[in-house]
Enzyme design. Structure first.
Site, PDB file in Angstrom:
ATOM      1  N   CYS A  87       0.409   6.725   8.909  1.00  0.00           N
ATOM      2  CA  CYS A  87      -0.335   5.926   9.325  1.00  0.00           C
ATOM      3  C   CYS A  87       0.079   5.795  10.989  1.00  0.00           C
ATOM      4  O   CYS A  87      -0.703   5.272  11.581  1.00  0.00           O
ATOM      5  CB  CYS A  87      -0.119   4.329   8.937  1.00  0.00           C
ATOM      6  SG  CYS A  87      -0.961   4.017   7.588  1.00  0.00           S
ATOM      7  N   SER A 115     -11.198  -5.093   0.009  1.00  0.00           N
ATOM      8  CA  SER A 115     -11.757  -4.025   0.974  1.00  0.00           C
ATOM      9  C   SER A 115     -12.257  -3.214  -0.306  1.00  0.00           C
ATOM     10  O   SER A 115     -11.808  -2.515  -0.981  1.00  0.00           O
ATOM     11  CB  SER A 115     -10.762  -3.260   1.573  1.00  0.00           C
ATOM     12  OG  SER A 115     -11.568  -2.166   2.195  1.00  0.00           O
ATOM     13  N   HIS A 174     -13.639  -0.016  -0.075  1.00  0.00           N
ATOM     14  CA  HIS A 174     -13.430   1.488  -0.399  1.00  0.00           C
ATOM     15  C   HIS A 174     -11.954   1.760  -1.079  1.00  0.00           C
ATOM     16  O   HIS A 174     -11.679   2.827  -1.356  1.00  0.00           O
ATOM     17  CB  HIS A 174     -13.333   2.209   1.133  1.00  0.00           C
ATOM     18  CG  HIS A 174     -12.125   1.991   1.827  1.00  0.00           C
ATOM     19  ND1 HIS A 174     -11.208   2.853   1.946  1.00  0.00           N
ATOM     20  CD2 HIS A 174     -12.023   1.009   2.578  1.00  0.00           C
ATOM     21  CE1 HIS A 174     -10.491   2.460   3.008  1.00  0.00           C
ATOM     22  NE2 HIS A 174     -11.078   1.216   3.422  1.00  0.00           N
ATOM     23  N   THR A 210     -25.939  -9.366  10.988  1.00  0.00           N
ATOM     24  CA  THR A 210     -26.623  -8.895   9.984  1.00  0.00           C
ATOM     25  C   THR A 210     -25.979  -8.412   8.861  1.00  0.00           C
ATOM     26  O   THR A 210     -25.178  -7.208   9.109  1.00  0.00           O
ATOM     27  CB  THR A 210     -28.044  -8.098  10.475  1.00  0.00           C
ATOM     28  OG1 THR A 210     -28.608  -8.856  11.405  1.00  0.00           O
ATOM     29  CG2 THR A 210     -28.891  -7.936   9.267  1.00  0.00           C
ATOM     30  N   GLN A 249      -4.972  -3.655  -2.038  1.00  0.00           N
ATOM     31  CA  GLN A 249      -4.439  -2.999  -2.785  1.00  0.00           C
ATOM     32  C   GLN A 249      -4.568  -3.318  -4.536  1.00  0.00           C
ATOM     33  O   GLN A 249      -4.584  -2.650  -5.489  1.00  0.00           O
ATOM     34  CB  GLN A 249      -2.966  -2.300  -2.711  1.00  0.00           C
ATOM     35  CG  GLN A 249      -2.973  -1.743  -1.410  1.00  0.00           C
ATOM     36  CD  GLN A 249      -3.511  -0.092  -1.398  1.00  0.00           C
ATOM     37  OE1 GLN A 249      -3.527   0.364  -2.717  1.00  0.00           O
ATOM     38  NE2 GLN A 249      -3.879   0.477  -0.531  1.00  0.00           N
ATOM     39  N   ASN A 283       0.722  -1.158  -0.020  1.00  0.00           N
ATOM     40  CA  ASN A 283      -0.017   0.225  -0.206  1.00  0.00           C
ATOM     41  C   ASN A 283       0.827   1.383  -0.066  1.00  0.00           C
ATOM     42  O   ASN A 283       0.551   2.346  -0.500  1.00  0.00           O
ATOM     43  CB  ASN A 283      -1.138  -0.020   1.257  1.00  0.00           C
ATOM     44  CG  ASN A 283      -0.148  -0.545   2.430  1.00  0.00           C
ATOM     45  OD1 ASN A 283       0.153  -1.513   2.684  1.00  0.00           O
ATOM     46  ND2 ASN A 283      -0.306   0.483   3.527  1.00  0.00           N
TER      47      ASN A 283
HETATM   48  C1  LIG Z   1      -6.270  -0.219   3.297  1.00  0.00           C
HETATM   49  C2  LIG Z   1      -5.752  -1.324   3.651  1.00  0.00           C
HETATM   50  C3  LIG Z   1      -6.093  -2.466   4.690  1.00  0.00           C
HETATM   51  C4  LIG Z   1      -7.235  -2.202   5.517  1.00  0.00           C
HETATM   52  O1  LIG Z   1      -8.663  -2.275   4.851  1.00  0.00           O
HETATM   53  P1  LIG Z   1      -9.765  -1.471   5.666  1.00  0.00           P
HETATM   54  O2  LIG Z   1     -11.039  -1.914   4.783  1.00  0.00           O
HETATM   55  O3  LIG Z   1      -9.479  -0.046   5.446  1.00  0.00           O
HETATM   56  O4  LIG Z   1      -9.654  -2.131   6.952  1.00  0.00           O
HETATM   57  C5  LIG Z   1      -5.555  -3.818   4.673  1.00  0.00           C
HETATM   58  N1  LIG Z   1      -4.512  -3.913   3.886  1.00  0.00           N
HETATM   59  C6  LIG Z   1      -3.927  -3.214   3.065  1.00  0.00           C
HETATM   60  C7  LIG Z   1      -2.836  -3.496   2.243  1.00  0.00           C
HETATM   61  C8  LIG Z   1      -4.558  -1.777   2.664  1.00  0.00           C
HETATM   62  O5  LIG Z   1      -4.154  -1.173   1.792  1.00  0.00           O
END
Ligand SMILES: *Cc1c(COP(=O)(O)O)cnc(C)c1O
Length: 396
Positions: free
Chosen positions: A325, A199, A201, A237, A179, A151
């Site tokens: 971070c 993930s 987002h 849920t 990523q 990341n």
């Molecule tokens: C953003 C990220 C996460 C965490 O994901 P979240 O949905 O924010 O908890 C884990 N691993 C990597 C490589 C990421 O870039």
């Protein structure tokens, strides 16, 4: 000038298609997908459709997709679940020094519970050596967890090679692909992974939703106890709006993967060249080619990353630094230290992460603005003064 958002590795703007697909799930589709009445079934249908979309994107079966609250939960579940589920077989876990904190902190916690963890070093580009993975395997090894793409520095790891080794040694292989999914081709069979985290987002889906792929037959303990959701493996849920939005965003990302990949690689390389050519004393972090299409990470010597971020923000550019971070702490990024950067160099690092919403005009604008900001900061920097007077930058 409009704001320029180049922090897509932290999070992305939601895709309009994803948002549109979510809205009904906040309204008329309010049922509990576990209810057997028709209101419940109305929710069950889009839930299972989303599961199929996510499975298709990974080359998996729908029954192997478990929805979670995000990448961090998926990582926690995969690692703790495999650790406790295979405790009788052994207590040894192999991971790398440059994993996301969701993996590293989970492993550190497991060490306190009696597990042993090998944190493999990486080379100057951030690459994990598959031979080192193989050499680290013992008869107590129950899990290997290596990320698909980093990341911070964007380096893409040799996951298929590591997967082959894990399979040959019958060790469960988990991959944090948060990523990678939506940015590069991901296929659970080609990679031989047993578990994979993603993930929403990070690929223009909503926040607070993710998934864990678990290959059929993989021994992994339940993480959230309670109801029988997610085939009895993950209680609570389901977050239907989030899950639907994520699946639509993922479908779109995968459909445009090649086209976006080519365009972003061009923009990425233009940005890298523009920075390295126009600002003296800079270096690229991460692998020059084997890196995410949207990732730029550079160290700009003799400045502080945090000061640079503030100035960029004033200029309308959202970016991230090498210690983002751990805000409040002065520790530089564990990733930049692991690739061998001295503290001072790591502190002057800048990550610009692009997505398909960025334009070439934005890249050109950053190439114009960044050198001005850097020279202003350097003109005020005692480090730069020392350097100009012939003192060396010291490596701690
Ligand atoms: C953003 C990220 C996460 C965490 O994901 P979240 O949905 O924010 O908890 C884990 N691993 C990597 C490589 C990421 O870039």
């Amino acid at each position: 000038m409009d704001r320029i958002y180049m922090d897509n590795a932290a999070t992305t703007a939601i895709a309009p298609e994803a948002l549109a697909a979510m809205l009904p799930c906040f309204g008329q589709v309010y049922g509990n997908a576990s209810s057997i009445h028709s209101t419940g079934r109305d929710a069950r249908k889009p839930l299972e459709e989303a599961r199929r979309k996510v499975a298709d994107a990974l080359g998996a079966k729908p029954a192997e997709i478990y929805f979670t609250s995000g990448g961090s939960e998926s990582d926690n579940w995969a690692i703790k679940g495999a650790a406790f589920g295979n405790r009788r077989k052994g207590n040894h876990i192999i991971t790398s020094a440059i994993e996301h904190h969701a993996v590293l902190h989970t492993c550190q916690w497991l060490e306190k519970q009696g597990f042993e963890v090998t944190y493999l070093p990486v080379d100057e580009y951030g690459l994990v050596d598959p031979k080192a993975v193989e050499a680290a395997i013992t008869d107590k090894t129950i899990l290997i967890s290596i990320m698909a793409a980093n990341n911070e520095i964007g380096t893409i790891e040799p996951i298929a090679e590591i997967g082959k080794i894990a399979k040959a040694h019958h060790v469960i292989f988990h991959c944090d692909a948060v990523q990678a999914v939506g940015a590069i081709p991901v296929n659970v069979d080609a990679w031989n992974v047993d578990m994979l985290s993603l993930s929403g987002h990070k690929f223009h889906g909503p926040k607070g939703v993710g998934a864990l792929y678990i290959r059929t037959g993989t021994k992994v303990d339940q993480f959230l106890h309670g109801g029988a959701q997610e085939r009895g493996k993950r209680a609570s849920t389901e977050n239907l709006p989030g899950i639907v939005g994520m699946s639509v965003a993922l479908e779109k990302a995968v459909n445009n993967l090649e086209e976006n990949g080519v365009r972003l690689t061009y923009l990425r390389d233009k940005l890298i060249k523009g920075i390295l050519d126009n600002i003296p004393y800079t270096r690229l972090n991460g692998h020059p080619m084997q890196r995410l299409p949207g990732n730029v990470n550079v160290s700009i010597l003799y400045i502080e990353g945090e000061a640079l971020l503030l100035r960029l923000d004033l200029a309308g550019v959202a970016a991230s630094s090498g210690s983002a971070c751990t805000s409040g702490s002065l520790d530089p990024s564990h990733v930049l230290l692991a690739i061998g950067l001295p503290h001072e160099v790591a502190h002057g690092s800048l990550r610009l992460s692009l997505s398909d919403v960025n334009t070439e005009e934005e890249v050109d604008e950053v190439i114009r603005e960044l050198p001005k900001i850097v020279s202003t900061l350097r003109s005020m920097s005692p480090m730069y003064d020392d350097f100009l007077q012939g003192k060396q930058l010291t490596a701690k």
